[in-house]
Design an enzyme around this catalytic site. Sequence first.
Site, PDB file in Angstrom:
ATOM      1  N   HIS A 135       0.808  -1.240   0.034  1.00  0.00           N
ATOM      2  CA  HIS A 135      -0.031   0.138  -0.214  1.00  0.00           C
ATOM      3  C   HIS A 135       0.811   1.292   0.021  1.00  0.00           C
ATOM      4  O   HIS A 135       0.614   2.194   0.907  1.00  0.00           O
ATOM      5  CB  HIS A 135      -1.027   0.158   1.107  1.00  0.00           C
ATOM      6  N   ASP A 144      -0.858  -4.989   5.946  1.00  0.00           N
ATOM      7  CA  ASP A 144      -1.921  -6.022   5.213  1.00  0.00           C
ATOM      8  C   ASP A 144      -1.508  -6.030   3.799  1.00  0.00           C
ATOM      9  O   ASP A 144      -1.224  -5.202   3.252  1.00  0.00           O
ATOM     10  CB  ASP A 144      -3.129  -5.631   5.351  1.00  0.00           C
ATOM     11  N   GLU A 145      -2.175  -7.070   3.123  1.00  0.00           N
ATOM     12  CA  GLU A 145      -2.188  -7.193   1.644  1.00  0.00           C
ATOM     13  C   GLU A 145      -0.886  -6.836   0.903  1.00  0.00           C
ATOM     14  O   GLU A 145      -0.713  -6.308  -0.155  1.00  0.00           O
ATOM     15  CB  GLU A 145      -3.141  -6.356   1.082  1.00  0.00           C
ATOM     16  N   ALA A 146       0.219  -7.161   1.474  1.00  0.00           N
ATOM     17  CA  ALA A 146       1.658  -6.998   0.856  1.00  0.00           C
ATOM     18  C   ALA A 146       2.094  -8.249   0.234  1.00  0.00           C
ATOM     19  O   ALA A 146       2.770  -8.928   0.305  1.00  0.00           O
ATOM     20  CB  ALA A 146       2.478  -6.998   2.190  1.00  0.00           C
TER      21      ALA A 146
END
Length: 534
Positions: free
Chosen positions: A278, A341-343
């Site tokens: 992100h 998150d969401e790496a």
Amino acid sequence: MTPRRTLPLLLSSLLLAGAALSGSGSGAAAEPAAGPAVRPLGAVVPAPASVTPGGEPYTLGRGTAVRVDSADRESRAIGRYLAGLLRPATGYPLPVVDDDAARGGILLRLDPRATALGDEGYELRSGPGGVTLTAHAPAGLFRGVQTLRQQLPAAVERRTVQSGPWRIAGGTVTDTPRFAYRGAMLDVSRHFFTVDQVKRYIDQLALYKINKLHLHLSDDQGWRIAIDSWPRLAAHGGSTQVGGGPGGFYSKDDYREIVRYAASRYQEVVPEIDMPGHTNAALASYAELNCDGVARPLYTGTEVGFSSLCVPKEVTYDFVDDVVRELAALTPGRYLHIGGDEAHSTSHADYAAFMDRVQPVVAKYGKTVIGWHQLTGARPAPGALAQYWGLDRTSAAEKERVAAAGRAGTGIVLSPADRAYLDMKYTKDTPLGLSWAGYVEVRRSYDWDPATLLPGLPETAIAGVEAPLWTETLSESAHLDRMAFPRLPGIAELGWSPAATHDWESYRLRLAAQGPRLSALGVDFHRSPQVPWE
């Protein structure tokens, strides 16, 4: 004292009785000429821990004063806040006076012996002679003020003079929170919201006893906080948002003003810099943060998982150190959120190595780490909090990993996306929001118990709950209103009220009574058919 297990039934009965008194149709009792029926004691959101109704109400009048301890600056400030809330609609002067200068009225009292109330608990006593709010600490007085204002007719929230009478039911409320962490997150990265818009949200949160404002300050679509040592983060990385448009960012003075205003409402700001994923806004601003040394283009879409800081480069940690140092210096609160998150573009080995390097930086500058629950797949620092955003359908293995981290000492903040994410559509016909976590109507958002959400997670490991509001599709305060309300009050109740008070049938009636109050406050909320709105 009313046993806690009977409180939902009692409140339901009282609310139904109050509704009958207020009815105007055939067969309903006539509305008293003097004004609306007194709202039953404790018929507020969040539900109080203990309610003992009884005796005659107190009626605010032109001679009512707000009495405070002259030696306590915070009590006086809370008294001024309360008087400022009540003056416009009542038309009364409501002077804030020293406790020994008057009798009766509304007394705000700090009692150093009331240790059982903790930092945020309060006792409210109401009778014909006046109302006394007692707390052990100023935050408790402030939380008690929110109960007091909800006991008054909803018209008290209007900014022009309204007809009374202004009555507070007789009896005693004794109240303390279930969890210490009761948060709401506002994503200002996907769409930018001004200082005044954030202040408006802070005021809305205050009514429901929220005590943490989590600001999501960076993402692929925008960097929203000025960092002196890396000025292009805000100047370039903050220059756009989802769908294009000018974006924006907070100067350091802007951010200080948000922190100051939140503190005046007894809310702690938790800033988030999301990493190592992100991060496209940062990668677009500084080429050296990319492994190939090439700056990325600014991004205005809504996909996730494609960006990553360059974990092997030392400049990455110079960047992290500078950002954390400057942000920590601006933030008096305990926490700094590092995302995580969401790496998807970061290998597991690199992710763990990155978190091993970054968490000590947060500690170096005097803050406690919070990360999204993917942090539990690395090595959470001692004392860290992990914010769980999984779904009912999240794998048992992932749930157990988070629960195991909780058993090992990592505090868990619960934000299940299919319950607590305020940007999820209510139904398929909701024009705003997303639906990747499913449709989340008001009952689904409210009707879960933090203590049983994750199998194997002891309640002692739960720091609290938080309601995130992501803004891919939300660009105006009116959009925030429609998606946060009426679901946010339910999450607030899960964080504040004892488990024994949890009851949908009671809650939906108390929530229905919030409708006129929200309207008086100018909140255009979603009128869910699951709630019998007043």
